[in-house]
Design a protein around this motif. Structure first.
Motif, PDB file in Angstrom:
ATOM      1  N   SER A   1     -23.589  -7.077  -2.901  1.00 34.15           N
ATOM      2  CA  SER A   1     -23.533  -8.417  -2.942  1.00 34.15           C
ATOM      3  C   SER A   1     -23.095  -8.889  -4.409  1.00 34.15           C
ATOM      4  O   SER A   1     -22.829 -10.064  -4.622  1.00 34.15           O
ATOM      5  N   SER A   2     -22.964  -8.007  -5.377  1.00 41.52           N
ATOM      6  CA  SER A   2     -22.791  -8.623  -7.003  1.00 41.52           C
ATOM      7  C   SER A   2     -21.192  -8.159  -7.048  1.00 41.52           C
ATOM      8  O   SER A   2     -20.397  -7.549  -6.516  1.00 41.52           O
ATOM      9  N   HIS A   3     -20.627  -9.126  -7.933  1.00 43.90           N
ATOM     10  CA  HIS A   3     -19.400  -9.357  -8.276  1.00 43.90           C
ATOM     11  C   HIS A   3     -18.922  -8.034  -9.200  1.00 43.90           C
ATOM     12  O   HIS A   3     -19.820  -7.501  -9.913  1.00 43.90           O
TER      13      HIS A   3
ATOM     14  N   ALA B   1     -23.180 -13.895   0.557  1.00 47.89           N
ATOM     15  CA  ALA B   1     -22.296 -13.009  -0.014  1.00 47.89           C
ATOM     16  C   ALA B   1     -22.225 -11.790   0.878  1.00 47.89           C
ATOM     17  O   ALA B   1     -23.072 -11.286   1.196  1.00 47.89           O
ATOM     18  N   SER B   2     -20.782 -11.597   0.817  1.00 50.01           N
ATOM     19  CA  SER B   2     -20.299 -10.378   1.914  1.00 50.01           C
ATOM     20  C   SER B   2     -19.431  -9.554   1.148  1.00 50.01           C
ATOM     21  O   SER B   2     -18.659  -9.923   0.216  1.00 50.01           O
ATOM     22  N   VAL B   3     -18.860  -8.595   1.738  1.00 52.93           N
ATOM     23  CA  VAL B   3     -18.223  -7.429   1.334  1.00 52.93           C
ATOM     24  C   VAL B   3     -17.719  -6.620   2.263  1.00 52.93           C
ATOM     25  O   VAL B   3     -18.286  -6.431   3.404  1.00 52.93           O
ATOM     26  N   GLY B   4     -16.404  -6.326   2.267  1.00 52.20           N
ATOM     27  CA  GLY B   4     -15.801  -5.439   3.196  1.00 52.20           C
ATOM     28  C   GLY B   4     -14.715  -4.518   2.301  1.00 52.20           C
ATOM     29  O   GLY B   4     -14.320  -4.982   1.611  1.00 52.20           O
ATOM     30  N   PHE B   5     -14.880  -3.058   2.444  1.00 50.36           N
ATOM     31  CA  PHE B   5     -13.941  -2.266   1.974  1.00 50.36           C
ATOM     32  C   PHE B   5     -13.463  -1.139   2.646  1.00 50.36           C
ATOM     33  O   PHE B   5     -14.095  -0.800   3.674  1.00 50.36           O
ATOM     34  N   LYS B   6     -12.522  -0.752   2.302  1.00 52.52           N
ATOM     35  CA  LYS B   6     -11.751   0.685   2.893  1.00 52.52           C
ATOM     36  C   LYS B   6     -11.498   1.631   1.815  1.00 52.52           C
ATOM     37  O   LYS B   6     -10.838   1.012   0.777  1.00 52.52           O
ATOM     38  N   ASN B   7     -11.846   2.903   1.865  1.00 49.78           N
ATOM     39  CA  ASN B   7     -11.688   3.816   0.841  1.00 49.78           C
ATOM     40  C   ASN B   7     -11.147   4.948   1.728  1.00 49.78           C
ATOM     41  O   ASN B   7     -11.693   5.618   2.277  1.00 49.78           O
TER      42      ASN B   7
ATOM     43  N   GLY C   1      -5.545   8.536  -3.527  1.00 47.74           N
ATOM     44  CA  GLY C   1      -6.377   7.737  -2.693  1.00 47.74           C
ATOM     45  C   GLY C   1      -6.024   6.120  -2.790  1.00 47.74           C
ATOM     46  O   GLY C   1      -5.207   5.954  -3.731  1.00 47.74           O
ATOM     47  N   ALA C   2      -6.227   5.320  -1.935  1.00 41.71           N
ATOM     48  CA  ALA C   2      -6.306   4.020  -1.901  1.00 41.71           C
ATOM     49  C   ALA C   2      -7.408   3.278  -1.468  1.00 41.71           C
ATOM     50  O   ALA C   2      -8.160   3.792  -0.610  1.00 41.71           O
ATOM     51  N   PHE C   3      -7.584   2.283  -2.217  1.00 41.61           N
ATOM     52  CA  PHE C   3      -9.155   1.399  -2.201  1.00 41.61           C
ATOM     53  C   PHE C   3      -8.791   0.088  -1.865  1.00 41.61           C
ATOM     54  O   PHE C   3      -7.858  -0.621  -2.660  1.00 41.61           O
ATOM     55  N   THR C   4      -9.394  -0.568  -1.009  1.00 45.28           N
ATOM     56  CA  THR C   4      -9.264  -1.936  -0.862  1.00 45.28           C
ATOM     57  C   THR C   4     -10.555  -2.782  -0.504  1.00 45.28           C
ATOM     58  O   THR C   4     -11.557  -2.143  -0.183  1.00 45.28           O
ATOM     59  N   GLU C   5     -10.860  -3.721  -1.301  1.00 41.89           N
ATOM     60  CA  GLU C   5     -12.130  -4.357  -1.007  1.00 41.89           C
ATOM     61  C   GLU C   5     -11.982  -6.171  -1.206  1.00 41.89           C
ATOM     62  O   GLU C   5     -11.049  -6.669  -2.034  1.00 41.89           O
ATOM     63  N   GLU C   6     -12.766  -6.717  -0.205  1.00 46.33           N
ATOM     64  CA  GLU C   6     -12.697  -8.141  -0.368  1.00 46.33           C
ATOM     65  C   GLU C   6     -14.273  -8.510  -0.195  1.00 46.33           C
ATOM     66  O   GLU C   6     -14.794  -8.097   0.432  1.00 46.33           O
ATOM     67  N   ARG C   7     -14.509  -9.706  -1.158  1.00 45.19           N
ATOM     68  CA  ARG C   7     -15.776 -10.158  -1.145  1.00 45.19           C
ATOM     69  C   ARG C   7     -15.914 -11.773  -1.067  1.00 45.19           C
ATOM     70  O   ARG C   7     -14.957 -12.496  -1.402  1.00 45.19           O
TER      71      ARG C   7
ATOM     72  N   VAL D   1     -14.140 -16.111  -4.168  1.00 46.34           N
ATOM     73  CA  VAL D   1     -13.742 -14.866  -3.441  1.00 46.34           C
ATOM     74  C   VAL D   1     -13.224 -14.014  -4.559  1.00 46.34           C
ATOM     75  O   VAL D   1     -12.859 -14.433  -5.702  1.00 46.34           O
ATOM     76  N   ASN D   2     -13.242 -12.653  -4.242  1.00 46.06           N
ATOM     77  CA  ASN D   2     -12.498 -11.781  -5.186  1.00 46.06           C
ATOM     78  C   ASN D   2     -12.086 -10.591  -4.220  1.00 46.06           C
ATOM     79  O   ASN D   2     -12.749 -10.314  -3.251  1.00 46.06           O
ATOM     80  N   ASP D   3     -11.151 -10.047  -4.546  1.00 44.66           N
ATOM     81  CA  ASP D   3     -10.292  -8.958  -3.969  1.00 44.66           C
ATOM     82  C   ASP D   3      -9.742  -7.866  -4.769  1.00 44.66           C
ATOM     83  O   ASP D   3      -9.436  -8.406  -5.781  1.00 44.66           O
ATOM     84  N   THR D   4      -9.585  -6.605  -4.520  1.00 45.41           N
ATOM     85  CA  THR D   4      -9.117  -5.504  -5.393  1.00 45.41           C
ATOM     86  C   THR D   4      -8.298  -4.844  -4.405  1.00 45.41           C
ATOM     87  O   THR D   4      -8.827  -4.454  -3.481  1.00 45.41           O
ATOM     88  N   ARG D   5      -7.313  -4.170  -5.093  1.00 46.96           N
ATOM     89  CA  ARG D   5      -6.305  -3.342  -4.319  1.00 46.96           C
ATOM     90  C   ARG D   5      -6.308  -2.273  -5.578  1.00 46.96           C
ATOM     91  O   ARG D   5      -5.718  -2.461  -6.717  1.00 46.96           O
ATOM     92  N   TRP D   6      -6.463  -0.924  -5.178  1.00 46.50           N
ATOM     93  CA  TRP D   6      -6.431   0.184  -6.033  1.00 46.50           C
ATOM     94  C   TRP D   6      -5.878   1.398  -5.474  1.00 46.50           C
ATOM     95  O   TRP D   6      -6.235   1.972  -4.615  1.00 46.50           O
ATOM     96  N   THR D   7      -4.707   2.111  -6.226  1.00 49.83           N
ATOM     97  CA  THR D   7      -4.273   3.285  -5.802  1.00 49.83           C
ATOM     98  C   THR D   7      -4.505   4.182  -7.114  1.00 49.83           C
ATOM     99  O   THR D   7      -4.401   3.727  -8.280  1.00 49.83           O
ATOM    100  N   THR D   8      -4.753   5.458  -6.909  1.00 49.90           N
ATOM    101  CA  THR D   8      -5.021   6.375  -7.754  1.00 49.90           C
ATOM    102  C   THR D   8      -4.511   7.876  -7.399  1.00 49.90           C
ATOM    103  O   THR D   8      -4.516   8.055  -6.188  1.00 49.90           O
ATOM    104  N   ALA D   9      -4.210   8.649  -8.680  1.00 45.35           N
ATOM    105  CA  ALA D   9      -3.666   9.952  -8.337  1.00 45.35           C
ATOM    106  C   ALA D   9      -4.240  10.710  -9.269  1.00 45.35           C
ATOM    107  O   ALA D   9      -4.230  10.329 -10.421  1.00 45.35           O
TER     108      ALA D   9
END
Length: 765
Positions: free
Chosen positions: A138-140, A275-281, A301-307, A315-323
């Protein structure tokens, strides 16, 4: 097969087969079935088995005259100190020989937690805390910075987080996306409380959290679907396979929840929502060992999160790719060379809404700021290690990192004349645009010697030199209506450079097989992140401004401890510590509902921590920990009124206790209790939770400044059905204890969360 004293199979044990003369090495993770190592040539092999809660055991197998051999390894209950720890010395070192306060969460302890995200698992360690005392559910994200022993007076991390040796902290802000941690494959989590800057540099000023994942195994498939209240489905997947030279794994974690309200009922208005969150990793790993002396890996890897952050439209959202990629080479002289490189590409977006009437009905908001924060990072490390003789283990290396990022902000004001776009949302006018950011480059080199000057004495010496540069920085601000720069516009900011030396000396003395005493002293530092230098933010009615003039934090810390193995089943440790910080970065009040990040003069954080663990048999385990922490401002010439105040968000008392019964024939049950004492929500130590909100939560209605303490209870139960299926049930905050996270407005933490599901595991030959 690996079994316990009742001849029951022990899943999750680590088996390492080596050929001392031929430099052959293979690793596997045990299951409930028999399995085999193939492709061995004639020779003598050592089989070493390590399992959480058991004493390590090594057996010798002779294949010179026989093509195969069958063994059952029976493990005895062991002490915690017989586990293997990697983090403190950037090399394998037994916990009993580490002159530092170290906590280890094993794979089984992680599985026995009802938590669905990593930070809630780590809360059973009393020294662990995020900036705000609530779950990442629930936290930012920007409030998820981690500190150990309460040395962090702001949202940035003072602790380095690693996954398989690769930095995991956000490159722009230093906080941690705990939803990115792949819990399904985590083998263990090691937490080092003392300063580790002398080995790891910048982020490790207050310690290190090292997360180790399980290696790919032969034809393995795991699935863990579960469902919880508040419409919270979660699915974890892990699949791997391994041949003679190549292994690979794929992992995914998918979660969403409708969330829960965070503003106290007496202060809640129509604008407040759940306050809600959804993520895919999703991540994949490939390992390649062309010879017995060379191992390589690649991970991507790839990561997405929406709050939704508890207000309509916020709201806030994040898109992250890493190697990342790495190699380890064992040379003919038995020294080792290892190297890693990694890169991150992240896009973070967040909106902040201003409450037009925060002291009345909270029925009207407007968009205040819309931020987009792109950031890129590239880094790497190299290390050489060698046992120089029977008394000295020496290592040396370097690492580097380059981070580019900026905060692109649209600033809005209320429309004139006032107009609505919904019953609760006021129209806003874009008035100011800001682009602030720059480039940060770091380069460090370190050396360490672990030596034994006497049979019962082990000494560690380490030192490191770091050079930091901030350059190409700017803070552009434009008035939208005219297209002209404002008075705050600075197209070019001065470059800044710092060179820092960090060092540590520590020793441990084994008084006997049951008693060890140790102590250490170290110097640490932390450079401000690009986020602290260039990005402002708002929480409730309070806005916190960036400060491009921030300097580095410095730390001098010492600790002393004693470990006692009162019996094979009982372990007790007590540690005293004293950390003195200079120029700690804190959120300092400079006006009504206005703060700025500033370097405090001096702060002191000292305390005592104690841990006890009792294993009366193979099935039972009891453990408890307690932290007494005094964290105060000692000097601050710019605002002497802060001297003597407690650091915000650091409680004096923190504790936890766990009890676990685990018998594979019947059931596994784990109960945990967490206790946090009162803490302050602001640097002035004056904000208080209103009496009405306290009464709703069941507290005494006296409006004493700060956030009152609380106790929560967690429960986890599971039952194996056959070799491949396990059913489980978990509850966090079982008694639904309401506890407060912040003031203005008063917000509460995680309510009761209940979930259940199954775990399927298939292992092939």
């Amino acid at each position: 097969m690996v079994v316990d004293q009742q001849a029951l199979a022990i899943p999750g044990a680590r088996i390492v087969v080596t050929q001392p003369q031929g430099a052959f090495r293979k690793t596997a993770i045990s299951s409930t079935r028999r399995f085999r190592f193939d492709g061995l040539t004639a020779g003598v092999y050592e089989v070493r088995v390590d399992a959480p809660g058991f004493a390590s055991k090594t057996e010798t197998v002779d294949l010179r005259s026989a093509p195969q051999a069958t063994i059952d390894i029976r493990l005895e209950p062991g002490r915690v100190s017989e586990q293997v720890v990697v983090t403190p010395a950037r090399a394998e070192q037994r916990l009993a020989d580490v002159p530092a306060s170290v906590a280890v969460l094993s794979r089984e302890e992680i599985r026995q937690s009802p938590a669905v995200v990593a930070d809630d698992v780590l809360r059973q360690i009393p020294t662990f805390s995020l900036f705000r005392r609530t779950s990442s559910l629930s936290s930012h994200p920007t409030s998820q910075g981690v500190s150990l022993r309460g040395i962090g007076p702001s949202g940035a991390s003072r602790t380095l987080v690693l996954i398989d040796g690769v930095p995991f902290n956000d490159p722009f802000g230093g906080w941690v996306y705990w939803t990115r941690v792949p819990l399904m494959s985590v083998d263990r989590i090691e937490v080092v409380d003392g300063s580790s800057s002398s080995l790891y540099g910048n982020y490790a000023m207050g310690g290190v959290i090292s997360i180790a994942t399980s290696p790919p195994t032969r034809r393995t498939l795991e699935m863990k679907p579960q469902y919880g209240n508040r419409t919270s489905p979660k699915l974890d997947l892990f699949a791997s396979d391994r041949g003679n030279k190549v292994g690979g794994s794929v992992e995914g974690s998918f979660f969403s929840t409708d969330g829960y309200p965070v503003v106290a009922p007496s202060e809640r208005g129509p604008i407040d929502t759940d306050a809600s969150v959804g993520f895919k990793n999703v991540s994949a790993r490939i390992e390649y060992a062309p010879t017995d002396r060379v191992r390589m890996f690649f991970r991507g890897g790839a990561f997405t999160e929406e709050r939704i952050n508890g207000k309509i439209g916020e709201v806030n959202d994040t898109r992250w790719t890493t190697a990342s990629s790495g190699v380890l080479v064992r040379r003919p002289d038995e020294s080792t060379l290892q190297a890693r490189v990694f890169l991150d590409d992240q896009k973070f977006h967040s909106t902040f809404l201003a409450v037009t009437n925060p002291t009345t009905t909270r029925n009207l908001v407007r968009l205040a700021t819309d931020q987009n924060v792109p950031a890129k990072s590239v880094g790497g490390m190299g290390q050489w290690s060698k046992a120089l003789n029977a008394s000295h283990a020496f290592s040396a290396g370097f690492d580097f990192r380059l981070v580019e990022g900026e905060s692109r902000e649209d600033g809005f004001s209320a429309a004139t004349p006032a107009a609505l776009i919904s019953p609760f949302t006021q129209k806003a006018v874009l008035t100011v645009q800001r682009v602030s950011g720059g480039t940060q480059r770091s380069l460090g080199a370190f050396a360490q010697d672990i030596f034994t000057p006497a049979p019962k004495l082990l000494v560690t010496l380490s030192a490191r030199l770091d050079h930091f540069s901030n350059y190409d920085a700017q803070s552009l601000e434009t008035t939208v209506s005219t297209g002209r720069p404002t008075v705050n516009n600075r197209p070019s900011l001065p470059d800044k450079n710092d060179t820092v030396v960090s060092s540590r000396v520590a020793a441990i003395y084994h008084v006997s097989d049951q008693v060890s005493v140790w102590g250490g002293f170290g110097l640490g530092f932390r450079e401000p992140t690009l986020n602290e230098l260039y990005r402002q933010f708002s929480v409730g009615a309070v806005t916190t401004r960036a400060n491009d003039q921030l300097g580095p934090e410095r730390l001098a810390g010492g600790e002393m401890g004693i470990r006692v193995m009162a019996a094979r089943a009982l372990s007790v440790s007590v540690t005293g510590y004293d950390n003195r910080m200079k120029d700690a970065v804190s959120n300092v009040t400079i006006g009504a509902n206005l703060q700025q990040r500033q370097n405090l003069g001096r702060t002191r954080v000292w305390g005592i921590q104690s841990d006890v663990e009792y294993r009366p048999g193979s099935f039972w385990k009891f453990s408890a920990g307690y932290l007494y922490n005094q964290a105060k401002v000692k000097e601050f010439d710019a605002n002497p009124a802060l001297v003597g105040n407690f650091l915000a968000q650091v409680p004096v008392h923190r504790g936890s206790a766990q009890a676990t019964f685990s018998n594979p024939k019947y059931v596994s049950v784990s109960a945990a209790v967490q206790l946090l004492g009162r803490q302050f929500d602001d640097d002035l130590n004056v904000r208080a939770v209103p009496a009405a909100a306290l009464a709703e939560a069941g507290y005494a209605t006296s409006t004493i400044p700060g956030l009152p303490g609380y106790v929560v209870v967690d429960l986890m139960a599971s039952r194996a059905i056959g070799n491949n299926l396990e059913v489980f049930f978990g509850a966090q905050n079982l008694l639904d204890q309401a506890y407060f996270v912040q003031t203005s407005p008063s917000t509460t933490g995680t309510p009761r969360l209940i979930h259940g599901g199954i775990r399927l595991r298939f292992v092939g030959r």
